[in-house]
Motif scaffolding. Sequence first.
Motif, PDB file in Angstrom:
ATOM      1  N   ARG A  41       0.888  -0.953   0.301  1.00 56.75           N
ATOM      2  CA  ARG A  41       0.151  -0.156  -0.021  1.00 56.75           C
ATOM      3  C   ARG A  41       0.721   1.268   0.142  1.00 56.75           C
ATOM      4  NH1 ARG A  41      -5.226   2.072   0.629  1.00 56.75           N
ATOM      5  NH2 ARG A  41      -5.349   3.942  -0.079  1.00 56.75           N
ATOM      6  N   SER A  42       1.720   0.926   0.829  1.00 55.55           N
ATOM      7  CA  SER A  42       2.656   2.196   0.745  1.00 55.55           C
ATOM      8  C   SER A  42       3.632   2.594  -0.619  1.00 55.55           C
ATOM      9  CB  SER A  42       3.949   2.672   0.976  1.00 55.55           C
ATOM     10  OG  SER A  42       4.985   1.033   0.834  1.00 55.55           O
ATOM     11  N   ASP A  43       3.264   1.394  -1.161  1.00 56.46           N
ATOM     12  CA  ASP A  43       3.939   1.719  -2.823  1.00 56.46           C
ATOM     13  C   ASP A  43       3.051   2.783  -3.662  1.00 56.46           C
ATOM     14  OD1 ASP A  43       6.902   0.239  -2.051  1.00 56.46           O
ATOM     15  OD2 ASP A  43       5.346  -1.677  -3.135  1.00 56.46           O
ATOM     16  N   LEU A  44       1.619   1.579  -3.468  1.00 59.22           N
ATOM     17  CA  LEU A  44       0.581   2.389  -4.091  1.00 59.22           C
ATOM     18  C   LEU A  44       0.073   4.136  -3.812  1.00 59.22           C
ATOM     19  CD1 LEU A  44      -1.488   1.990  -5.896  1.00 59.22           C
ATOM     20  CD2 LEU A  44      -3.264   1.318  -3.994  1.00 59.22           C
ATOM     21  N   ASP A  45       0.534   4.409  -2.500  1.00 61.84           N
ATOM     22  CA  ASP A  45       0.553   5.534  -1.786  1.00 61.84           C
ATOM     23  C   ASP A  45       1.229   6.095  -2.723  1.00 61.84           C
ATOM     24  OD1 ASP A  45      -1.990   4.639  -0.630  1.00 61.84           O
ATOM     25  OD2 ASP A  45      -0.516   4.371   1.311  1.00 61.84           O
ATOM     26  N   ALA A  46       2.844   5.934  -2.779  1.00 61.90           N
ATOM     27  CA  ALA A  46       3.490   6.944  -3.242  1.00 61.90           C
ATOM     28  C   ALA A  46       3.827   7.532  -5.062  1.00 61.90           C
ATOM     29  CB  ALA A  46       4.763   6.250  -3.121  1.00 61.90           C
ATOM     30  N   ALA A  47       3.265   5.744  -5.868  1.00 58.81           N
ATOM     31  CA  ALA A  47       2.638   6.390  -6.816  1.00 58.81           C
ATOM     32  C   ALA A  47       1.434   7.200  -7.448  1.00 58.81           C
ATOM     33  CB  ALA A  47       2.216   4.952  -7.605  1.00 58.81           C
ATOM     34  N   VAL A  48       0.126   6.965  -6.811  1.00 58.06           N
ATOM     35  CA  VAL A  48      -0.933   8.313  -6.571  1.00 58.06           C
ATOM     36  C   VAL A  48      -0.752   9.576  -6.390  1.00 58.06           C
ATOM     37  CG1 VAL A  48      -2.787   9.245  -5.978  1.00 58.06           C
ATOM     38  CG2 VAL A  48      -2.646   6.275  -6.247  1.00 58.06           C
ATOM     39  N   ALA A  49       0.139   9.764  -5.080  1.00 56.51           N
ATOM     40  CA  ALA A  49       1.292  10.959  -4.794  1.00 56.51           C
ATOM     41  C   ALA A  49       1.626  11.711  -5.859  1.00 56.51           C
ATOM     42  CB  ALA A  49       1.964  10.643  -3.956  1.00 56.51           C
ATOM     43  N   ALA A  50       2.688  10.127  -6.734  1.00 53.81           N
ATOM     44  CA  ALA A  50       3.961  10.949  -8.084  1.00 53.81           C
ATOM     45  C   ALA A  50       3.426  11.338  -9.194  1.00 53.81           C
ATOM     46  CB  ALA A  50       4.667  10.001  -8.253  1.00 53.81           C
ATOM     47  N   ALA A  51       1.256  10.555  -9.229  1.00 51.02           N
ATOM     48  CA  ALA A  51       0.753  10.966 -10.377  1.00 51.02           C
ATOM     49  C   ALA A  51      -0.237  12.562 -10.352  1.00 51.02           C
ATOM     50  CB  ALA A  51       0.122  10.143 -10.644  1.00 51.02           C
ATOM     51  N   ARG A  52       0.032  12.475  -8.917  1.00 47.61           N
ATOM     52  CA  ARG A  52      -0.967  13.671  -8.473  1.00 47.61           C
ATOM     53  C   ARG A  52      -0.022  15.248  -8.844  1.00 47.61           C
ATOM     54  NH1 ARG A  52      -5.858  15.617  -8.753  1.00 47.61           N
ATOM     55  NH2 ARG A  52      -6.654  13.080  -7.833  1.00 47.61           N
ATOM     56  N   ARG A  53       1.302  14.938  -8.471  1.00 51.36           N
ATOM     57  CA  ARG A  53       1.318  15.426  -8.342  1.00 51.36           C
ATOM     58  C   ARG A  53       2.393  16.660  -9.503  1.00 51.36           C
ATOM     59  NH1 ARG A  53       4.730  13.469  -3.970  1.00 51.36           N
ATOM     60  NH2 ARG A  53       6.376  12.072  -6.243  1.00 51.36           N
ATOM     61  N   ALA A  54       2.161  15.405 -10.540  1.00 46.72           N
ATOM     62  CA  ALA A  54       2.177  14.934 -11.945  1.00 46.72           C
ATOM     63  C   ALA A  54       1.124  15.907 -13.261  1.00 46.72           C
ATOM     64  CB  ALA A  54       2.858  14.085 -12.835  1.00 46.72           C
ATOM     65  N   GLN A  55       0.279  15.636 -12.510  1.00 45.15           N
ATOM     66  CA  GLN A  55      -0.991  16.310 -14.073  1.00 45.15           C
ATOM     67  C   GLN A  55      -1.527  17.608 -14.202  1.00 45.15           C
ATOM     68  OE1 GLN A  55      -4.555  16.749 -13.099  1.00 45.15           O
ATOM     69  NE2 GLN A  55      -4.687  16.405 -15.204  1.00 45.15           N
ATOM     70  N   PRO A  56      -0.933  18.124 -13.160  1.00 46.30           N
ATOM     71  CA  PRO A  56      -1.261  19.647 -13.908  1.00 46.30           C
ATOM     72  C   PRO A  56      -0.050  19.948 -15.139  1.00 46.30           C
ATOM     73  CG  PRO A  56      -1.521  19.720 -11.398  1.00 46.30           C
ATOM     74  CD  PRO A  56      -1.376  18.289 -11.893  1.00 46.30           C
ATOM     75  N   VAL A 142      -5.893  12.128 -12.000  1.00 42.59           N
ATOM     76  CA  VAL A 142      -5.261  10.314 -11.919  1.00 42.59           C
ATOM     77  C   VAL A 142      -6.587   9.232 -12.255  1.00 42.59           C
ATOM     78  CG1 VAL A 142      -3.652   9.173 -10.738  1.00 42.59           C
ATOM     79  CG2 VAL A 142      -3.546  11.209 -10.342  1.00 42.59           C
ATOM     80  N   ILE A 143      -5.788   8.798 -13.121  1.00 45.81           N
ATOM     81  CA  ILE A 143      -6.326   6.862 -13.541  1.00 45.81           C
ATOM     82  C   ILE A 143      -5.650   6.294 -13.331  1.00 45.81           C
ATOM     83  CG2 ILE A 143      -7.222   6.413 -15.458  1.00 45.81           C
ATOM     84  CD1 ILE A 143      -7.663   8.438 -17.230  1.00 45.81           C
ATOM     85  N   GLY A 144      -6.649   5.303 -12.038  1.00 45.13           N
ATOM     86  CA  GLY A 144      -6.036   3.632 -11.643  1.00 45.13           C
ATOM     87  C   GLY A 144      -6.547   2.944 -13.192  1.00 45.13           C
ATOM     88  N   SER A 145      -5.287   1.868 -13.432  1.00 46.88           N
ATOM     89  CA  SER A 145      -5.631   0.779 -14.702  1.00 46.88           C
ATOM     90  C   SER A 145      -5.426  -0.578 -13.790  1.00 46.88           C
ATOM     91  CB  SER A 145      -4.658   1.518 -16.018  1.00 46.88           C
ATOM     92  OG  SER A 145      -4.194   0.184 -16.761  1.00 46.88           O
ATOM     93  N   ASN A 168      -3.929  12.591 -18.441  1.00 49.47           N
ATOM     94  CA  ASN A 168      -3.884  12.910 -17.420  1.00 49.47           C
ATOM     95  C   ASN A 168      -3.306  11.920 -17.430  1.00 49.47           C
ATOM     96  OD1 ASN A 168      -7.487  12.782 -16.743  1.00 49.47           O
ATOM     97  ND2 ASN A 168      -6.979  11.610 -18.382  1.00 49.47           N
ATOM     98  N   THR A 169      -2.801  11.400 -15.637  1.00 50.74           N
ATOM     99  CA  THR A 169      -1.714  11.195 -15.040  1.00 50.74           C
ATOM    100  C   THR A 169      -1.836   9.020 -14.892  1.00 50.74           C
ATOM    101  OG1 THR A 169      -1.585  11.716 -13.237  1.00 50.74           O
ATOM    102  CG2 THR A 169      -0.123  12.520 -14.766  1.00 50.74           C
ATOM    103  N   LYS A 215      -8.585   7.961  -2.150  1.00 54.14           N
ATOM    104  CA  LYS A 215      -9.111   9.888  -2.914  1.00 54.14           C
ATOM    105  C   LYS A 215      -8.662  10.503  -3.873  1.00 54.14           C
ATOM    106  CE  LYS A 215      -6.758  11.932   1.066  1.00 54.14           C
ATOM    107  NZ  LYS A 215      -5.666  12.366   0.473  1.00 54.14           N
ATOM    108  N   ASP A 216      -7.846   9.762  -4.551  1.00 55.96           N
ATOM    109  CA  ASP A 216      -6.979  10.827  -5.158  1.00 55.96           C
ATOM    110  C   ASP A 216      -6.881  10.519  -6.602  1.00 55.96           C
ATOM    111  OD1 ASP A 216      -6.117  12.556  -3.384  1.00 55.96           O
ATOM    112  OD2 ASP A 216      -4.397  11.897  -2.705  1.00 55.96           O
TER     113      ASP A 216
END
Length: 473
Positions: A41-56, A142-145, A168-169, A215-216
């Motif tokens: 789950r920590s790997d996932l959280d890091a990936a979602v956070a990175a995608a959220r930062r990069a998306q704008p 952010v899109i999850g695949s 999207n990221t 949530k992100d």
Amino acid sequence: MTQNEQLHMFVDGQHRRAAESREVRDPATGEVIGLAPVGTRSDLDAAVAAARRAQPGWAQQSDEARAQACRQLADIIGVHSGELARLLTREQGKPLKGIGSEFELGGCAAWLNATADLSLPVEVIQDDDTARVEKHHVPLGVIGSITPWNWPLLIAIWHIAPSIRAGNTVVIKPSPYTTLSTLRMVELLAAALPEGVLNVVADGEGVAEGLTTHKDVDKIIFTGSTETGKKIMAAAAPTLKKLTLEMGGNDAGIVLPDVDPKAVAEGIFWGAFINNGQTCAALKRLYVHDDVYDEICAELSHLAQTMPMGPGLDESNVLGPVQNEMQFQKVTRLASSSPTEGGRVITGGAPREGEGFFFPITLIADAREGMACVDEEQFGPLLPIIRFTEVDDAIRQANSLDVDLAASVWSKDIDAARAIAERLVAGTVYINKHGEVAPHIPFGGARYSSMGVEFGIEGLKSCTNIKVYNIAK
């Protein structure tokens, strides 16, 4: 890669190592081909956070810049297709040649290029003395695949291409059965994009659930079983995520009495057994009119017995193993129960002896509704063949199940076939072919087989929100 080499997750432009790994075995030989990371789950959280930062920043790129990025990714796949195809064959089992791994990698490049050519221009709804009203398609975020094991790289591209094209990221979680090939492909592609635009996290405890509940994460794109799709939909409800769910189907084909059995047999065969039957839109129930029933069975049996099956790196083979033991056991169960339920095995019927998950092409004649091999989506090298005399009854049976991704009608009379097609419940109805997909043609199902569509303009729009500018004059 070499035996026991380990690939890593790729997050925020960097390799992310896992604390644990697991062996990955070739389904044709049982040989260990590498080690896959076990995500957390920590790997996932890091990936979602990175995608959220990069998306704008990615969303602010011009439309042409994102289109060019898709073309660049297609070129990268072309350069590395040999490496990826061999890894895919070792991990998934499909043949290297023919309609196999090289074909799949070619499809990846073609889909990226086709998606690059799509665009969503601003639509002016009103422009008069009182107001100008514009409709824009804007990124979701952010899109999850979540991808399956049958066409793992091609379906990953089906998710990735429209997502990043629209701004999207992406965070992708591959099937645990085909982790290595997806990790390697995403690593190659992500390294060519800004950090965080494309990330991959391997399966592990809490990863899939975390992706669907995070949530992100603004949308989930999923390809897999209906039961898993239902769970994803329930998990996504509290955060009101958008969803595209492609959940397969128990697809029916109807063969009318005017066909030339020799002329249609090969199309029916490959409609059913492309990728060894492990395809969502494959033909899985065949309804044949009594006038041509025996001839169709004979022609399909002949084809089945002439198709070489074996390890995919042997270029003489055109069919490989069932991909995993769970699916192998399901096909075995459905084949073994058919004779006790009144079916007649005309070829195949039992697993092949020796190493690997090899199950010969199995044709079940005299099948009927209520049999397990008819009512369950077998997703493997098994096809029940049901005799009919009245077209209305064939249509009723074809529509009797609730997973309707595709269907087909086979006839020399196109008008008659089209009239039947209009009565079939399915996302796509083919006439004199089955299972063809293309990047410019919308693809989705009916009832429990799908939510939403993929491909073409409709698929690209599904990765966006509509934003309206209403400007007073």
